[in-house]
Design a protein around this motif. Structure first.
Motif, short mmCIF file in Angstrom:
data_model
loop_
_atom_site.label_atom_id
_atom_site.label_comp_id
_atom_site.label_asym_id
_atom_site.label_seq_id
_atom_site.Cartn_x
_atom_site.Cartn_y
_atom_site.Cartn_z
N LYS A 168 -2.71 7.62 -1.71
CA LYS A 168 -3.17 7.18 -3.17
C LYS A 168 -2.50 7.55 -4.20
CE LYS A 168 -7.51 5.98 -4.85
NZ LYS A 168 -7.32 4.26 -5.50
N ARG A 176 0.04 3.48 4.61
CA ARG A 176 -0.68 4.56 4.01
C ARG A 176 -0.39 6.24 4.04
NH1 ARG A 176 -7.06 2.79 4.18
NH2 ARG A 176 -6.24 3.65 6.18
N GLU A 186 -0.35 5.40 -5.86
CA GLU A 186 -0.71 3.68 -6.69
C GLU A 186 -0.60 2.93 -7.67
OE1 GLU A 186 -5.31 2.07 -7.48
OE2 GLU A 186 -4.99 3.72 -5.92
N THR A 187 -0.33 3.92 -8.45
CA THR A 187 -0.32 3.78 -9.50
C THR A 187 1.09 3.49 -10.06
OG1 THR A 187 -2.09 5.50 -10.96
CG2 THR A 187 -0.26 4.05 -12.33
N THR A 195 1.08 -1.04 -0.08
CA THR A 195 -0.07 0.49 0.52
C THR A 195 0.93 1.26 0.11
OG1 THR A 195 -2.20 0.73 0.58
CG2 THR A 195 -0.09 0.22 2.60
N SER A 196 0.11 2.57 -0.25
CA SER A 196 0.85 3.48 0.61
C SER A 196 0.21 4.91 -0.07
CB SER A 196 1.60 3.88 -1.43
OG SER A 196 0.85 3.44 -2.83
N TRP A 228 -1.51 -2.83 -5.31
CA TRP A 228 -1.88 -2.28 -4.72
C TRP A 228 -3.13 -2.94 -4.54
CZ3 TRP A 228 -4.83 1.42 -3.14
CH2 TRP A 228 -4.73 2.22 -2.21
N ASP A 273 -5.62 -1.00 -0.52
CA ASP A 273 -6.36 0.15 0.02
C ASP A 273 -6.70 -0.08 1.44
OD1 ASP A 273 -6.98 2.97 1.15
OD2 ASP A 273 -8.74 2.42 -0.19
#
Length: 186
Positions: free
Chosen positions: A132, A160, A135-136, A129-130, A145, A147
């Motif tokens: 937002k 996140r 994300e890509t 995750t990361s 990825w 959420d």
């Protein structure tokens, strides 16, 4: 298996780190008994980003060039937009992250810091995750990825945002106490 109170943890950052994403894990891990060192590119103090302006300076223990990865049990990479963007273009930073990866040691990255993991090419076949907005980038690096507040896949811990810091720090402790990870599974 190592215990958290016996472990040495490296936090690697530069100017523009998200203030809470360095200070909260540092303090939580120290409170758990770990020895925590902060490294910057040049070994000099670094200044955080807090909200919408520059934050406080943080003392640094070592320069990147003085780091011996074998002396540490895990590495933590704080986020923010500025810090990981500056770090991911430094070949010595990427080499250090790969060294932790190849040794099976926990690697923890929050917010935008998975950019560094993308650059190190260590996310392929992993859940991560990361923040937002990247994300890509994480998905294009071959990760699945998701959420979720905190994700751990074979010792690679991603989170996140600063709202997940308690869970992020707890997962770092858990992964250190689990010991070295087999990274061939991805």
């Amino acid at each position: 298996m190592p215990r958290i109170y016996e472990s040495k943890i490296l936090i690697l950052a530069t100017h523009g780190f998200e203030q809470s994403e360095l200070e909260s894990p540092r303090d939580s891990l120290r409170d758990a008994g770990a020895s925590v060192h902060i490294a910057s590119l040049d070994g000099e103090k670094i200044k955080g980003w807090d909200g919408d302006d520059w934050g406080r300076e943080v003392a640094v223990d070592k320069a990147l060039g003085d780091i011996d990865a074998s002396a540490y049990d895990a590495i933590v990479l704080p986020g923010g937009q500025i810090n990981p963007d500056l770090l991911r273009v430094e070949k010595d930073v990427i080499a250090l992250v790969k060294e932790f990866h190849d040794a099976g040691k926990p690697i923890a990255a929050i917010c935008h810091a998975p950019w560094i993991l993308v650059e190190a090419d260590i996310l392929k076949g992993r859940r991560a995750t990361s923040y937002k907005s990247i994300e890509t980038d994480v998905a294009n690096a071959g990760a699945e990825w998701v959420d979720e507040p905190v994700v751990s896949d074979h010792g690679i811990i991603t989170s996140r945002n600063p709202g997940d810091l308690a869970a992020f720090s707890a997962k770092i402790v858990e992964e250190i106490e689990a010991g070295l990870q087999d990274r061939k599974a991805a």
